[in-house]
Scaffold this active site. Structure first.
Site, PDB file in Angstrom:
ATOM      1  N   GLU A 224    -146.580   7.896   0.214  1.00 37.61           N
ATOM      2  CA  GLU A 224    -145.705   8.776   0.999  1.00 37.61           C
ATOM      3  C   GLU A 224    -146.125   8.715   2.456  1.00 37.61           C
ATOM      4  O   GLU A 224    -147.186   8.195   2.779  1.00 37.61           O
ATOM      5  CB  GLU A 224    -145.858  10.236   0.529  1.00 37.61           C
ATOM      6  CG  GLU A 224    -145.384  10.511  -0.879  1.00 37.61           C
ATOM      7  CD  GLU A 224    -145.956  11.832  -1.373  1.00 37.61           C
ATOM      8  OE1 GLU A 224    -145.376  12.882  -1.078  1.00 37.61           O
ATOM      9  OE2 GLU A 224    -147.021  11.792  -2.034  1.00 37.61           O
ATOM     10  N   LYS A 226    -147.656  10.369   5.822  1.00 37.52           N
ATOM     11  CA  LYS A 226    -148.542  11.471   6.181  1.00 37.52           C
ATOM     12  C   LYS A 226    -147.902  12.158   7.368  1.00 37.52           C
ATOM     13  O   LYS A 226    -147.737  11.555   8.428  1.00 37.52           O
ATOM     14  CB  LYS A 226    -149.935  10.946   6.532  1.00 37.52           C
ATOM     15  CG  LYS A 226    -150.869  12.054   6.965  1.00 37.52           C
ATOM     16  CD  LYS A 226    -152.291  11.586   7.102  1.00 37.52           C
ATOM     17  CE  LYS A 226    -153.226  12.660   7.605  1.00 37.52           C
ATOM     18  NZ  LYS A 226    -152.764  14.037   7.600  1.00 37.52           N
ATOM     19  N   ARG A 231    -150.699  21.683   6.839  1.00 34.73           N
ATOM     20  CA  ARG A 231    -150.641  21.806   5.390  1.00 34.73           C
ATOM     21  C   ARG A 231    -150.446  23.277   5.015  1.00 34.73           C
ATOM     22  O   ARG A 231    -151.183  24.141   5.510  1.00 34.73           O
ATOM     23  CB  ARG A 231    -151.961  21.306   4.813  1.00 34.73           C
ATOM     24  CG  ARG A 231    -152.087  21.340   3.311  1.00 34.73           C
ATOM     25  CD  ARG A 231    -151.570  20.056   2.731  1.00 34.73           C
ATOM     26  NE  ARG A 231    -151.747  19.987   1.290  1.00 34.73           N
ATOM     27  CZ  ARG A 231    -152.775  19.409   0.695  1.00 34.73           C
ATOM     28  NH1 ARG A 231    -153.756  18.899   1.421  1.00 34.73           N
ATOM     29  NH2 ARG A 231    -152.837  19.341  -0.626  1.00 34.73           N
ATOM     30  N   ARG A 246    -153.872  26.143   4.697  1.00 32.73           N
ATOM     31  CA  ARG A 246    -154.682  25.420   3.692  1.00 32.73           C
ATOM     32  C   ARG A 246    -156.023  26.078   3.439  1.00 32.73           C
ATOM     33  O   ARG A 246    -156.721  25.731   2.499  1.00 32.73           O
ATOM     34  CB  ARG A 246    -154.871  23.965   4.085  1.00 32.73           C
ATOM     35  CG  ARG A 246    -155.666  23.772   5.332  1.00 32.73           C
ATOM     36  CD  ARG A 246    -155.925  22.312   5.552  1.00 32.73           C
ATOM     37  NE  ARG A 246    -157.329  22.028   5.350  1.00 32.73           N
ATOM     38  CZ  ARG A 246    -157.907  20.892   5.663  1.00 32.73           C
ATOM     39  NH1 ARG A 246    -157.182  19.920   6.174  1.00 32.73           N
ATOM     40  NH2 ARG A 246    -159.179  20.710   5.481  1.00 32.73           N
ATOM     41  N   GLU A 271    -145.965  20.332   3.742  1.00 28.67           N
ATOM     42  CA  GLU A 271    -146.290  20.285   5.161  1.00 28.67           C
ATOM     43  C   GLU A 271    -145.330  21.179   5.931  1.00 28.67           C
ATOM     44  O   GLU A 271    -144.116  21.091   5.740  1.00 28.67           O
ATOM     45  CB  GLU A 271    -146.152  18.834   5.645  1.00 28.67           C
ATOM     46  CG  GLU A 271    -146.808  18.562   6.955  1.00 28.67           C
ATOM     47  CD  GLU A 271    -148.262  18.125   6.781  1.00 28.67           C
ATOM     48  OE1 GLU A 271    -148.759  18.106   5.629  1.00 28.67           O
ATOM     49  OE2 GLU A 271    -148.890  17.818   7.807  1.00 28.67           O
ATOM     50  N   LYS A 394    -155.875   9.270   2.725  1.00 32.16           N
ATOM     51  CA  LYS A 394    -154.987   9.258   3.893  1.00 32.16           C
ATOM     52  C   LYS A 394    -155.287   7.980   4.661  1.00 32.16           C
ATOM     53  O   LYS A 394    -156.456   7.599   4.827  1.00 32.16           O
ATOM     54  CB  LYS A 394    -155.209  10.488   4.763  1.00 32.16           C
ATOM     55  CG  LYS A 394    -156.646  10.757   5.163  1.00 32.16           C
ATOM     56  CD  LYS A 394    -156.777  12.084   5.886  1.00 32.16           C
ATOM     57  CE  LYS A 394    -158.240  12.499   5.969  1.00 32.16           C
ATOM     58  NZ  LYS A 394    -158.426  13.893   6.352  1.00 32.16           N
TER      59      LYS A 394
END
Lengths: 523, 340
Positions: A224, A226, A231, A246, A271, A394
């Site tokens: 996907e 980033k 977050r 987060r 996100e 990531k």
């Protein structure tokens, strides 16, 4: 209170994690409820006061000391609680201190004026070490080298239960955590938190190790984008709903637009971004919404917040974290179709079936100003709080670099107290330097000492705690991205700037220009 | 004659023009007056050195007998004439209470008296003569701990802390970082005064200066070199004194279950202790704390105060607020961490 103060001192000066765990477990075993529960709240950062705040303490201190001397002391010590602990005038007699719970209760019951009186009473009757402990309580974040996560790990060791069970319960419980201790000590069942509107600890990723992309078996991975937002976790139950950062802070009030119109029960990971009718806006746009406790209607209309959703932890009332990512993804898609919320959109899966396509997707993402790179998640990964290894990666865009000149320096805080460790740097524009950012990381401890020494020898002026230095030292700064910004004189803002190399050898005149910097903006 | 006409800060340190002497120069010069033996004040290699007998002995121990071409010893209270015999600068030494042999230097020229106090303290210290307040027109002071946050507790309290920890952790070797000159010997006497008469163990770097102190009549009790202990497990529950640099050194790995302590004025600031991974910070300083600096200046009541190294901003601010004429000399090269 004295036992708690001693615990803090010991924790602060102990570096071994095992030893810290031993100290805390000893304290828990030898301290009664509710004192120990409040100690846990203080250590884990869940203790809050309405009026016992840093500023109240500072103002009381300023009534007792010359403000310039206070500023110089604070600048040197690097921490408010400790500065005040040392500066507060000594009295000859120390007073009998109440238990921790009693003390906290006094501060919680007191109104603004009463808190001041309490502070004066206690600070004047305490030793410097006790003062430090008391002030730490009020200023949140004890910084004794024990993270909230470590506290949970130690609680798990104390009760000999898996830490994941503590993590799951944690945000549904509140101090002084009697039901938690009852369970950990075997006197009661595990607390039941079904349906509670509560934060669920998130799963985090590791940076993808260099050159490992070509060795991945692509079919095992979900790919996907980033996103360049923050977050968040959306929690909807029959009892209510909330949006969390987060770290578990409730940010519902700041983003009422995200919560409105979502009534389908679930815990959604995603996100937070500014989204105009499906179009994602820049991080800059989001920044105007961040830190606004209660945004005005106009701002909400101009910068509507939404979510790109990528995971589902609870489907309805059912915990599905043990399912594989692929199964959770199917559940998420179905959940989203039921939720019918226009401001929530699905994070698209990138159609990648071999390593060459993966590399191409990365190259495309790097050229896209709206994203930071790619996320690679194992399709069979269950949802595990924390940062489990080998599950999620990531893969961020390569850092960009500029040679900039150090302009100002400021002393650091915490473990860098007394070192000049925060640097403002600039680039050339029409023969003058314009500041473009601040950095305080990326150098080794050895380099920090050299930098500190350089600042002391090359200071040419001071503005409060800030030292202006000779415009002679060049550093190669690395940063994730550069954006246009109207908030800075230079017209640009850097994302996450840090030191890459210190160029002791390079003349300042050869540093980069603003034109060079602007050329790095991805459009 | 106004002091700033004949006494000025230079790159090498404070320079007396009328006498052609530097005070505690930071690089090699022809003529040097040395206040005390700490390495950043007392370098080797000057042509001509004037200092107290113990300071000369310290310099010779560190740099060899040939640490200067000519050496002139001056006792506390004695005077010599420097510079042009027809227009001399008179130089007298007085105790500074900092370490063994430490001196304040009184320079007197054409009716103006300047006291260069070097590093000094007011707390009692059995290893050296106590500080004397000398009447003067200009008092030159250090400012190492010149912030109101600095409050040095009595050394007994800190030594008790160490003994308490020893009782609490009898299985652990207590490794205490102390500077080899001054702090080391003062800590030993501090422990002895509390009735601790066990052998105290020394890192090799501490030995010569401890011997030198003993030669000057300061009884430190039984000292044993760690190197002479063949079975290091015997050091469990014992006190080992080592230079601060040895705290995190490989050297300390042979010691059993080390509990790291450090005796320094900086240990009052938690982050400083943390930076050195010290578990047991002991606040012991051979400098003045904030209150002692102010009390001293008040007591001497000079016409003017010049401030050398340290936190000069804060002291300058405080003195100016009190109406005391003061200036900062901005001398560089004195390492604020090296000697405390």
């Amino acid at each position: 209170m004295d036992a708690f103060s001693q615990l803090l001192q010991q924790l602060y000066f102990t570096s071994s994690n095992n030893e810290k765990s031993r100290l805390l477990r000893y304290y828990l075993a030898n301290t009664a409820d509710p004192d120990r529960g409040w100690a846990i709240a203080a250590l884990a950062g869940t203790l809050k006061f309405e009026f016992f705040k840093r500023n109240a303490v500072k103002n009381l201190m300023l009534e007792r000391v010359d403000p310039d001397l206070f500023a110089m002391s604070y600048d040197y010590v690097g921490e408010m609680s400790e500065t005040v602990a040392h500066l507060w005038p000594d009295t000859t007699s120390n007073i009998e201190l109440p238990g921790l719970a009693d003390l906290i209760d006094q501060f919680r019951q007191a109104n603004r004026e009463q808190v001041k009186a309490l502070l004066v009473h206690y600070l004047s009757g305490m030793t410097a070490e006790q003062r430090w402990s008391l002030l730490k309580l009020g200023t949140r974040g004890l910084r004794v080298g024990l993270s909230a996560r470590s506290v949970k790990r130690i609680l798990a060791e104390y009760g000999q239960v898996p830490v994941s069970e503590i993590e799951t319960l944690w945000h549904a419980l509140s101090p002084p955590y009697r039901e938690l201790f009852d369970w950990l000590e075997g006197r009661a069942d595990k607390p039941d938190i079904t349906g509670a509107v509560t934060f669920h600890p998130v799963m985090l990723s590791h940076p993808l190790p260099d050159n490992s992309a070509e060795r991945l078996t692509v079919s095992d991975w979900q790919v996907e984008y980033k996103y360049d937002g923050i977050r968040v976790q959306l929690v909807v139950t029959e009892q209510g709903k909330a949006l969390y950062s987060r770290t578990g802070d409730d940010i519902s009030e700041s983003f009422p637009d995200v919560l409105s119109g979502v009534d389908e029960c679930g815990v959604i990971d995603g996100e937070l971004l500014i989204i105009h009718d499906g179009e994602i806006d820049s991080f800059n746009a989001l920044q105007q919404r961040l830190n606004r406790k209660k945004p005005a209607k106009k701002l909400i209309t101009q910068k509507p917040a939404g979510m790109v959703v990528y995971d589902l932890l609870t489907d309805g009332n059912q915990d599905i974290t043990a399912l594989s990512l692929t199964e959770r993804r199917q559940r998420l898609e179905y959940w989203l179709s039921r939720a019918e919320a226009r401001h929530l959109q699905l994070s698209p899966l990138l159609p990648v079936s071999n390593n060459k396509q993966l590399q191409q997707a990365y190259t495309d993402a790097a050229a896209d100003p709206g994203v930071e790179g790619l996320m690679l998640k194992r399709k069979d990964s269950s949802y595990q709080p924390g940062r489990p290894s080998g599950q999620w990666f990531k893969w961020k865009r390569e850092a960009q670099h500029l040679d900039a000149v150090i302009m100002y320096a400021q002393r650091g805080h915490g473990k860098r107290s007394s070192f000049y460790s925060d640097f403002t740097f600039g680039v050339w524009h029409d023969n003058t330097l314009l500041p473009i950012g601040k950095a305080y990381s990326g150098f080794t401890d050895e380099e920090l000492k050299k930098l500190d020494n350089w600042v002391r020898r090359n200071a040419v002026g001071r503005f409060g705690p800030v030292r202006e230095v000779k415009k002679e030292l060049v550093v190669e700064v690395a940063f994730d991205a550069i954006h246009p910004s109207s908030r800075h004189k230079s017209g640009v803002a850097l994302r996450f700037p840090r030191f890459h190399r210190i160029r002791w050898d390079k003349p300042a005149s050869e540093a980069d220009t603003l034109t060079n910097a602007k050329a790095l903006i991805i459009t | 004659m106004q002091a700033d006409k004949w006494l000025q800060p230079r790159d090498n340190g404070l320079y007396c023009i009328a006498a052609d002497y530097y005070i505690d120069p930071t690089s090699e010069v022809a003529n040097a007056l040395i206040t005390h033996g700490h390495a950043d004040h007392a370098m080797g290699g000057h042509h001509n050195v004037v200092a107290t007998v113990p300071t000369i002995a310290i310099m010779q121990t560190r740099y060899g007998e040939e640490m200067a071409q000519t050496v002139q010893a001056l006792d506390y209270g004695a005077s010599i004439k420097l510079g042009d015999p027809d227009d001399p600068v008179s130089c007298t030494f007085y105790p500074a209470g900092h370490i063994l042999g430490s001196a304040q230097i009184l320079l007197s020229y054409r009716g103006t008296r300047v006291v260069i106090s070097g590093d000094y303290k007011r707390q009692p210290d059995p290893t050296c003569s106590p500080f004397e307040a000398i009447d003067c027109d200009v008092f030159i002071t250090e400012a190492t701990f010149a912030l109101p946050v600095f409050k040095h507790p009595p050394i007994e309290q800190e030594c008790e802390k160490l003994l308490h920890s020893l009782a609490l952790f009898p299985e652990r070797c207590h490794l205490v970082g102390v500077y080899a000159l001054g702090k080391c010997q003062r800590m030993i006497l501090g422990l002895r005064s509390l009735g601790y008469h066990q052998p105290i163990y020394l890192h090799g770097a501490q030995r010569r200066l401890c011997d030198l102190y003993q030669d000057h009549g300061i009884d430190l009790g039984q000292l044993t070199d760690v190197a002479d202990v063949s079975d290091k497990s015997e050091l469990a529950g014992q006190i080992v004194l080592a230079p601060p640099s040895a705290l995190s050194d490989r050297w300390s790995r042979s010691l059993p279950e080390v509990r790291k302590a450090m005796a320094s004025g900086w240990m009052q600031i938690r982050a400083r202790a943390h930076q050195r991974q010290v578990e047991l910070p002991l606040v012991v300083s051979d400098h003045c704390d904030w209150q002692a600096l102010l009390t001293t200046i008040n007591e001497i009541n000079p016409g003017e105060v010049w401030i050398t190294h340290g936190r000069e901003d804060a002291l300058l601010h405080q003195l100016t607020t009190q109406g005391v004429k003061a200036r900062a000399l901005s001398l560089i090269g004195y390492d604020e961490d090296a000697t405390d």
